[in-house]
Design an enzyme around this catalytic site. Structure first.
Site, mmCIF file in Angstrom:
data_model
loop_
_atom_site.group_PDB
_atom_site.id
_atom_site.type_symbol
_atom_site.label_atom_id
_atom_site.label_comp_id
_atom_site.label_asym_id
_atom_site.label_seq_id
_atom_site.Cartn_x
_atom_site.Cartn_y
_atom_site.Cartn_z
ATOM 1 N N ASN A 14 11.568 -25.823 2.310
ATOM 2 C CA ASN A 14 10.439 -24.879 2.373
ATOM 3 C C ASN A 14 9.111 -25.611 2.480
ATOM 4 O O ASN A 14 8.223 -25.174 3.224
ATOM 5 C CB ASN A 14 10.444 -23.968 1.142
ATOM 6 C CG ASN A 14 11.481 -22.877 1.261
ATOM 7 O OD1 ASN A 14 11.297 -21.911 1.981
ATOM 8 N ND2 ASN A 14 12.598 -23.057 0.572
ATOM 9 N N LEU A 86 10.527 -26.152 -10.298
ATOM 10 C CA LEU A 86 11.357 -25.658 -11.401
ATOM 11 C C LEU A 86 10.666 -25.615 -12.755
ATOM 12 O O LEU A 86 11.228 -25.098 -13.719
ATOM 13 C CB LEU A 86 12.639 -26.486 -11.499
ATOM 14 C CG LEU A 86 13.465 -26.484 -10.202
ATOM 15 C CD1 LEU A 86 14.784 -27.199 -10.393
ATOM 16 C CD2 LEU A 86 13.684 -25.063 -9.693
ATOM 17 N N LEU A 88 7.687 -24.403 -15.500
ATOM 18 C CA LEU A 88 6.775 -23.288 -15.741
ATOM 19 C C LEU A 88 5.340 -23.757 -15.505
ATOM 20 O O LEU A 88 4.962 -24.857 -15.914
ATOM 21 C CB LEU A 88 6.940 -22.812 -17.197
ATOM 22 C CG LEU A 88 6.272 -21.487 -17.558
ATOM 23 C CD1 LEU A 88 6.882 -20.336 -16.764
ATOM 24 C CD2 LEU A 88 6.405 -21.228 -19.061
ATOM 25 N N ILE A 89 4.575 -22.926 -14.818
ATOM 26 C CA ILE A 89 3.179 -23.286 -14.526
ATOM 27 C C ILE A 89 2.328 -23.056 -15.785
ATOM 28 O O ILE A 89 2.355 -21.974 -16.365
ATOM 29 C CB ILE A 89 2.658 -22.435 -13.345
ATOM 30 C CG1 ILE A 89 3.428 -22.791 -12.064
ATOM 31 C CG2 ILE A 89 1.167 -22.616 -13.134
ATOM 32 C CD1 ILE A 89 3.285 -24.232 -11.622
ATOM 33 N N HIS A 105 11.085 -16.852 -4.587
ATOM 34 C CA HIS A 105 12.307 -16.790 -5.393
ATOM 35 C C HIS A 105 13.456 -16.352 -4.488
ATOM 36 O O HIS A 105 13.307 -15.398 -3.709
ATOM 37 C CB HIS A 105 12.134 -15.792 -6.542
ATOM 38 C CG HIS A 105 13.301 -15.812 -7.481
ATOM 39 N ND1 HIS A 105 13.477 -16.818 -8.422
ATOM 40 C CD2 HIS A 105 14.367 -14.985 -7.609
ATOM 41 C CE1 HIS A 105 14.598 -16.595 -9.083
ATOM 42 N NE2 HIS A 105 15.162 -15.499 -8.613
ATOM 43 N N ASP A 146 8.984 -15.752 -12.805
ATOM 44 C CA ASP A 146 9.430 -14.741 -11.831
ATOM 45 C C ASP A 146 8.981 -13.314 -12.140
ATOM 46 O O ASP A 146 9.693 -12.360 -11.819
ATOM 47 C CB ASP A 146 10.972 -14.757 -11.716
ATOM 48 C CG ASP A 146 11.489 -16.137 -11.349
ATOM 49 O OD1 ASP A 146 10.814 -16.821 -10.572
ATOM 50 O OD2 ASP A 146 12.568 -16.511 -11.845
ATOM 51 N N GLU A 175 13.940 -17.456 4.225
ATOM 52 C CA GLU A 175 12.800 -18.283 3.790
ATOM 53 C C GLU A 175 12.095 -18.895 4.999
ATOM 54 O O GLU A 175 10.862 -18.858 5.105
ATOM 55 C CB GLU A 175 13.288 -19.386 2.836
ATOM 56 C CG GLU A 175 13.757 -18.834 1.497
ATOM 57 C CD GLU A 175 14.320 -19.897 0.558
ATOM 58 O OE1 GLU A 175 14.339 -19.639 -0.650
ATOM 59 O OE2 GLU A 175 14.755 -20.964 1.027
#
Ligand code: GAR
Length: 190
Positions: A14, A86, A88-89, A105, A146, A175
């Site tokens: 991607n 992968l 968490l922001i 996602h 998500d 995608e």
């Protein structure tokens, strides 16, 4: 010209698609930075090959404003795109880039999301649940996995005998077809 930073942890298909879409055409934005949290991830070689700066950071550095924000500042980052990232922001980044962080996602949220739901784990869960369709969800990022506002979804039918690889390939096609275009429509077409 807007600057996009792509955050990625995996093979980078991607990321490559986004880089080619924006950097090989006049789209009003370009990808000038890839942030990766895994030294051996395929995305590291891909981005270098495509001539885009790739910075590898530890989980701790990504959670540290004093480590991360100067790198984004140096690259004048306007938009952050998570492409198979992968971790968490952290909240400080969400506050700084409100409504300017987007994730893809590989399923139809709100189903099959949350911590641990990435890549093949998602496709396995979809098969185990006996779903007759899956898809992609492109959404804004908030402080939880998500669950940010959905920008775009696309669906694809599944056959009862589809394997994880089959589902992965179908999602991969979606995608490649939509992700870059949706980023363009969301941030550049106005
Ligand atoms: C993609 O399928 C993306 O949707 C997924 O990881 C894959 C990365 O592939 N993201 C998630 O699962 C996020 N929860 P890539 O490294 O080839 O782009």
């Amino acid at each position: 010209m807007k600057n996009i930073a792509v955050f990625a942890s995996g093979s980078g298909s991607n990321a490559e698609n986004l880089i080619r879409y924006f950097n090989e055409n006049q789209r009003g934005a370009k990808v000038n930075l890839v942030i990766c949290n895994k030294q051996n991830a395929g995305v590291v070689d891909r981005s270098k090959r495509l001539g885009v700066d790739c910075v590898i950071l530890t989980k701790e550095q990504i959670q540290d404003p004093e480590a991360l924000l100067p790198i984004l500042g140096f690259h004048n980052t306007d938009i952050i795109v998570l492409a198979g990232f992968l971790l968490l922001i952290p909240q400080f980044l969400i506050d700084r880039y409100e409504n300017r962080i987007v994730n893809i996602h590989p399923a139809l949220l709100p189903k099959f999301g949350g911590k641990g739901m990435y890549g093949r784990h998602v496709h396995e869960a979809v098969i185990n649940a006996g779903e007759n369709e899956t898809g992609i969800t492109i959404h804004y990022v908030n402080g939880h996995y998500d669950s940010g506002d959905i920008i775009f979804q696309a669906q694809v039918s599944l056959s009862p005998d589809d394997t994880v690889e089959d589902v992965e390939a179908k999602v991969h096609d979606l995608e490649q077809m939509h992700f870059a275009q949706v980023i363009f429509d969301t941030f550049c077409a106005k």
